[in-house]
Design a protein around this motif. Structure first.
Motif, short mmCIF file in Angstrom:
data_model
loop_
_atom_site.label_atom_id
_atom_site.label_comp_id
_atom_site.label_asym_id
_atom_site.label_seq_id
_atom_site.Cartn_x
_atom_site.Cartn_y
_atom_site.Cartn_z
N ILE A 1 22.12 53.31 17.75
CA ILE A 1 22.57 52.73 18.69
C ILE A 1 21.51 52.46 19.83
CG2 ILE A 1 24.34 52.28 20.33
CD1 ILE A 1 26.12 54.04 18.69
N LEU A 2 20.96 51.31 19.96
CA LEU A 2 19.79 51.10 20.94
C LEU A 2 20.30 50.41 22.14
CD1 LEU A 2 17.00 50.03 18.58
CD2 LEU A 2 17.50 52.32 19.47
N ASN A 3 21.55 49.77 21.94
CA ASN A 3 21.95 48.80 23.36
C ASN A 3 23.39 48.36 22.86
OD1 ASN A 3 21.76 45.99 22.39
ND2 ASN A 3 19.52 46.61 22.37
N SER A 4 24.21 48.27 23.78
CA SER A 4 25.60 48.05 23.59
C SER A 4 26.13 47.21 24.72
CB SER A 4 26.61 49.25 23.41
OG SER A 4 26.36 50.25 24.22
N ARG A 5 27.39 46.66 24.64
CA ARG A 5 28.09 46.01 25.90
C ARG A 5 29.49 45.59 25.15
NH1 ARG A 5 26.41 39.57 25.90
NH2 ARG A 5 28.51 39.47 26.67
N ILE A 6 30.41 45.86 26.27
CA ILE A 6 31.90 45.58 26.00
C ILE A 6 32.27 44.52 27.03
CG2 ILE A 6 34.07 46.58 25.86
CD1 ILE A 6 33.03 49.03 24.71
N ASP A 7 33.03 43.32 26.39
CA ASP A 7 33.38 42.54 27.42
C ASP A 7 35.01 42.19 27.26
OD1 ASP A 7 30.92 42.05 27.56
OD2 ASP A 7 30.71 39.74 27.03
N VAL A 8 35.60 41.89 28.31
CA VAL A 8 37.10 41.42 28.17
C VAL A 8 37.10 39.91 29.11
CG1 VAL A 8 39.41 41.82 28.98
CG2 VAL A 8 37.79 43.81 28.32
N GLY A 9 37.64 39.05 28.17
CA GLY A 9 37.72 37.58 28.87
C GLY A 9 39.35 37.64 29.04
N ILE A 10 39.77 37.12 29.99
CA ILE A 10 41.13 36.83 30.59
C ILE A 10 41.54 35.23 30.38
CG2 ILE A 10 43.11 37.20 31.89
CD1 ILE A 10 41.65 39.35 33.36
N ASN A 11 42.47 34.77 29.40
CA ASN A 11 42.90 33.56 29.07
C ASN A 11 44.21 33.40 29.66
OD1 ASN A 11 40.41 33.42 27.79
ND2 ASN A 11 41.35 34.23 25.79
N ASN A 12 44.51 32.13 30.02
CA ASN A 12 45.89 31.47 30.63
C ASN A 12 46.57 31.39 29.32
OD1 ASN A 12 45.02 29.09 29.83
ND2 ASN A 12 44.47 28.28 31.87
N TYR A 13 47.75 30.88 29.44
CA TYR A 13 48.63 30.55 28.51
C TYR A 13 48.28 29.17 27.64
CZ TYR A 13 50.99 26.46 30.87
OH TYR A 13 51.04 25.09 31.18
N LEU A 14 47.41 28.58 28.19
CA LEU A 14 46.75 27.44 27.26
C LEU A 14 45.65 27.91 26.29
CD1 LEU A 14 47.16 24.59 29.64
CD2 LEU A 14 48.45 24.80 28.09
N GLY A 15 45.26 28.97 26.77
CA GLY A 15 44.13 29.56 25.90
C GLY A 15 42.77 29.48 26.58
N ASP A 16 42.78 28.89 27.91
CA ASP A 16 41.62 28.63 28.54
C ASP A 16 41.04 29.90 29.15
OD1 ASP A 16 41.64 25.83 27.93
OD2 ASP A 16 42.90 25.27 29.50
N ARG A 17 39.73 30.07 29.13
CA ARG A 17 39.15 31.24 29.87
C ARG A 17 39.20 31.17 31.52
NH1 ARG A 17 35.64 34.69 27.76
NH2 ARG A 17 37.16 34.70 26.42
N VAL A 18 39.71 32.00 32.37
CA VAL A 18 39.86 32.12 33.58
C VAL A 18 39.12 33.26 34.25
CG1 VAL A 18 42.17 30.74 33.48
CG2 VAL A 18 42.04 33.24 33.53
N ALA A 19 38.88 34.12 33.53
CA ALA A 19 38.06 35.14 34.22
C ALA A 19 37.42 36.04 33.01
CB ALA A 19 39.19 36.16 34.98
N TRP A 20 36.43 36.75 33.50
CA TRP A 20 35.72 37.57 32.54
C TRP A 20 35.01 38.79 32.98
CZ3 TRP A 20 30.00 37.54 32.58
CH2 TRP A 20 29.44 38.04 31.53
#
Length: 422
Positions: A322-341
């Motif tokens: 394992i040389l590099n890594s990242r973990i993301d969380v995207g928050i979507n509204n009820y329509l499935g549109d991304r509102v935060a990350w």
């Protein structure tokens, strides 16, 4: 004020016989005919299963629609939503008179133009221009009326260069562009549109939705619109019908019906390890996740501007380099549109992924009241390792955020700003 009803569906049901072409066997047809001449009810109307595509039925007959009743006012834009197989397209075909209902009736006051499939009503050997005249004639327009609008139709479709080319050489996107332009500009009283607009590119979808809004608001004409794009449904439709297994579940204001539909979907909560629909090479594997408050308790209901933590637990194959890594969380509204990350990569350049846990601490969460879900993503050595969509649902609840005694109006965006006025 008396309602101006332009379309009315009364007790509409549609039955199909599975595995057969046509109505079924000769004996069944004879049996129905024999009952009819004696003035008796069709013997097959009392049998059949509901329209559930995911289960094996006990009958050769299935009810694609059952006892559908609704009214549409002149100038209204009605959205029809539901899962695949709910009966949406069947209903539009009946309203467009492509097929007849098994029981019930449709009462209509006006001309109907339908766009149900790519190239509906088009002849492949004829040019785009010839098909415009053909479709216009089918809709009952005179040649003079069509000629007066043909330049607007061609310009809107964006197919001017190919308008004198046979449509069999058109792409599916070009075909639907021209078909929609014909249906919209030849001014039917009722325009019926299925998911076909999804074939077009983003620019054309935006253009088509704008045209449908103009048709209803300025032209006073009626639109029935089926789509799985909840944002398009909410932006366009004044009222909505939700179908499930061939039956109407609820009708009402578009925002209320969409909220009901999405809230009753089988959204996965915290057992991430049991999810089979995931992408990645599996070096990192999300096992569980939870949203916790300041008192370290798991919560589903969150107040805006409160402090929360998103905690993810995972297993990792340490036998891999394992040389590099990242973990993301995207928050979507009820329509499935991304509102935060949020992303580990924004805070730590090379996150130590071997710990088996990551906690994102969010202060003053600025989300407006509503339903939200998370997409979680892991990358190891610049390759996707695990990726889950629409998990860990939570609700942001109403509160007097600004201390004025007023609640925040709905549909005013997904983010609330902490502001002052001088």
């Amino acid at each position: 004020m008396e309602k101006d009803i332009i379309l009315k569906a009364e007790n509409i049901s549609k039955q199909y016989r599975l595995g057969q072409v046509g109505t079924g066997t000769l004996s069944h047809d004879f049996n129905k005919w024999w009952h009819a001449i004696r003035g008796k009810e069709n013997p097959y109307l009392k049998i059949g299963d509901t329209n559930d595509r995911s289960t094996k039925g006990t009958s050769d007959y299935v009810w694609a629609l059952q006892d559908i009743n609704f009214e549409v006012e002149r100038g209204e834009v009605l959205g029809i939503i539901g899962k695949n197989g709910a009966g949406k397209s069947t209903l539009l075909k009946i309203l467009s008179k492509v097929t007849a209902p098994t029981t019930g009736s449709i009462k209509c006051r006006g001309r109907i133009a339908s766009l149900l499939e790519v190239g509906t009503g088009f002849h492949g050997e004829m040019t785009g221009r010839e098909n415009v005249y053909l479709n216009g004639a089918i809709l009952g327009m005179t040649k003079k009326e069509i000629t007066s609008k043909i330049n607007d139709i061609i310009e809107f479709s964006g197919c001017e260069r190919y308008i004198d080319t046979p449509v069999k050489r058109y792409s599916s996107g070009m075909t639907v562009r021209l078909a929609f332009a014909v249906a919209a500009f030849l001014e039917p009283e009722i325009l019926v549109i299925d998911e076909v607009l999804a074939v077009g590119d983003a620019e054309f979808q935006k253009k088509a939705i704008g045209k449908m809004q103009d048709i209803s608001r300025q032209g006073g004409r009626t639109v029935l619109f089926v789509s799985h794009n909840m944002a398009a449904i909410e932006n366009l439709c004044t009222r909505c019908v939700l179908l499930e297994r061939g039956m109407i579940v609820t009708t009402g204001l578009t925002s209320d019906v969409i909220s009901y539909y999405l809230a009753n979907q089988n959204t996965v909560r915290t057992k991430l390890s049991e999810i089979t629909e995931r992408n990645g090479n599996g070096i990192l594997f999300f096992n569980s996740g939870r949203i916790i408050g300041s008192n370290s308790d798991q919560i589903d209901n969150i107040e805006t501007f409160s402090d929360v933590q998103i905690q993810l637990n995972y297993s990792i194959d340490l036998s891999k380099v394992i040389l590099n890594s990242r973990i993301d969380v995207g928050i979507n509204n009820y329509l499935g549109d991304r509102v935060a990350w949020v992303s580990s990569n924004n805070i730590v350049h090379d996150f130590d992924v071997t710990k088996g846990e990551i906690i994102f601490k969010i202060t003053n969460l600025p989300l407006a009241p509503g339903e939200y879900t998370c997409n979680i993503f892991a990358e190891i050595n610049n390759e996707i390792s695990d990726w889950l969509s629409s998990v860990m649902p939570f609700t942001v609840i109403e509160k007097d955020y600004y201390g004025t005694g007023k609640l925040i109006p709905a549909n005013q965006g997904s983010i609330l700003l902490n502001y002052e006025i001088n």
